[in-house]
Structures are given as structure tokens and as C-alpha cells.
Scaffold this motif. Sequence first.
Motif, short mmCIF file in Angstrom:
data_model
loop_
_atom_site.label_atom_id
_atom_site.label_comp_id
_atom_site.label_asym_id
_atom_site.label_seq_id
_atom_site.Cartn_x
_atom_site.Cartn_y
_atom_site.Cartn_z
N LEU A 128 0.80 -1.22 0.00
CA LEU A 128 0.00 0.00 0.00
C LEU A 128 0.83 1.27 0.00
CD1 LEU A 128 -2.78 -1.13 2.48
CD2 LEU A 128 -2.90 -1.02 -0.01
N HIS A 165 -1.61 4.58 -2.36
CA HIS A 165 -2.48 4.83 -1.20
C HIS A 165 -1.79 5.79 -0.24
CE1 HIS A 165 -3.81 1.03 -2.89
NE2 HIS A 165 -4.99 1.32 -2.39
N VAL A 177 -6.67 4.67 4.65
CA VAL A 177 -5.92 5.03 3.44
C VAL A 177 -6.87 5.58 2.39
CG1 VAL A 177 -4.10 3.31 3.80
CG2 VAL A 177 -6.05 2.72 2.39
N GLU A 230 -7.10 5.93 -1.74
CA GLU A 230 -6.52 5.46 -3.00
C GLU A 230 -6.44 6.62 -3.97
OE1 GLU A 230 -8.44 2.85 -6.28
OE2 GLU A 230 -7.48 1.49 -4.87
#
Length: 187
Positions: A23, A41, A151, A153
Motif C-alpha cells: 500500500l 495509497h 488510506v 486510494e
Amino acid sequence: MEASAAWVRDGASRDATAWERALRLGSDPSALAGEHNVVRHGPVATPVRWGGSDARADADALMRAVAASLTVTGAATVSSLDALPAALGSRLDEAGVTRVVEDAASAVKRAREHGRLRIIGAVEPGVRGHADVAVYSAAPTASWLDVLPFVREQAVSITAHRYGTPHPPSGRIGAALLAGEVGIARG
């Protein structure tokens, strides 16, 4: 009690692995020569709303969500209607977690700063139904998927040529995005 602590630790370990290996870094599944299509992310300081009870399972669920937040953002804020049980409050204090006592309307207002709210336990009336706040209320697991409320994106597309001629700066920017060297504004 040891089994529940191990569950939280195992989940936090999976979070850290997912953050560091996947990520935090960008990926470009298209791998096209003429453009870079990077998915990445960035951390979001999503507040955690406590609507649970003093039950061991609810306390562990809260600690699991806090662990996910700490892994990704380095901080956590827990909001609750009433003061938390003393033992749970002590555990959060030891982890450096910010605690806030506030009503549901204030929690939603706080959540609007980041566009999301992670809820542990019961969902209070008035929390759902706000188009500008994503509510994450599923029970935590030991999976790395528990980091997703923390998070955001982002997809970045860069043309790597100028009228068909390769453009080296675009390649350097694409590589920096893949390596996680270009930051995403913290939400």
C-alpha cells in the motif's frame, strides 16, 4: 486475554506488512511504455468512534482498529459519547492515542475533515446518511483489510512522451511514484 492480545498483534503485523510491501508503494499494472498509470495509497487520519461496551470483544475490536490507524498514519483519535472504561483508556493512553468525549453530531463534524469515520460497536442514530462521510462499521478482523478506512486510494496517469518522443522527466516521476517517494497529502 492472551488470545485476544495475540489477535490484535497478529492483525497489526499483517497491517504493517501490507503497508510496507504494497500500500505504501505505488503499482503500475498496465506497464505501458508510453504512459505511467500508478495506483497508490496515502494515509488518512480517520477518527475511530467507540460505540462498544466494556466487553472484552469490543475492547479488542477497538484496539484492532487503533492498531491499523497507528500503522498507517502514526496516530489515532478515539471519539466516544461517554468516558471510556478505565482499563481501556489506560491502554489507549499507553499507545499515545488521543481520546475525545463528544456527541454523535460532533463526531460526524470531526469525520467531515477527512471524509470518513471508523465505528467500533453500535452505530449511533444520526451518524449514517451523510453524503460527505464514509462510515466503516464492519467488525474488525485480523486481515490487513482493516487498514482500508485509514488510506485513500489515488490513481496518477502520466504521459511518458511528447508527440511520440520519449520524455525522460516523466519516467523519473513515474519511478518516484512507484517507489513511494512522492507524498500524498495527509487527509
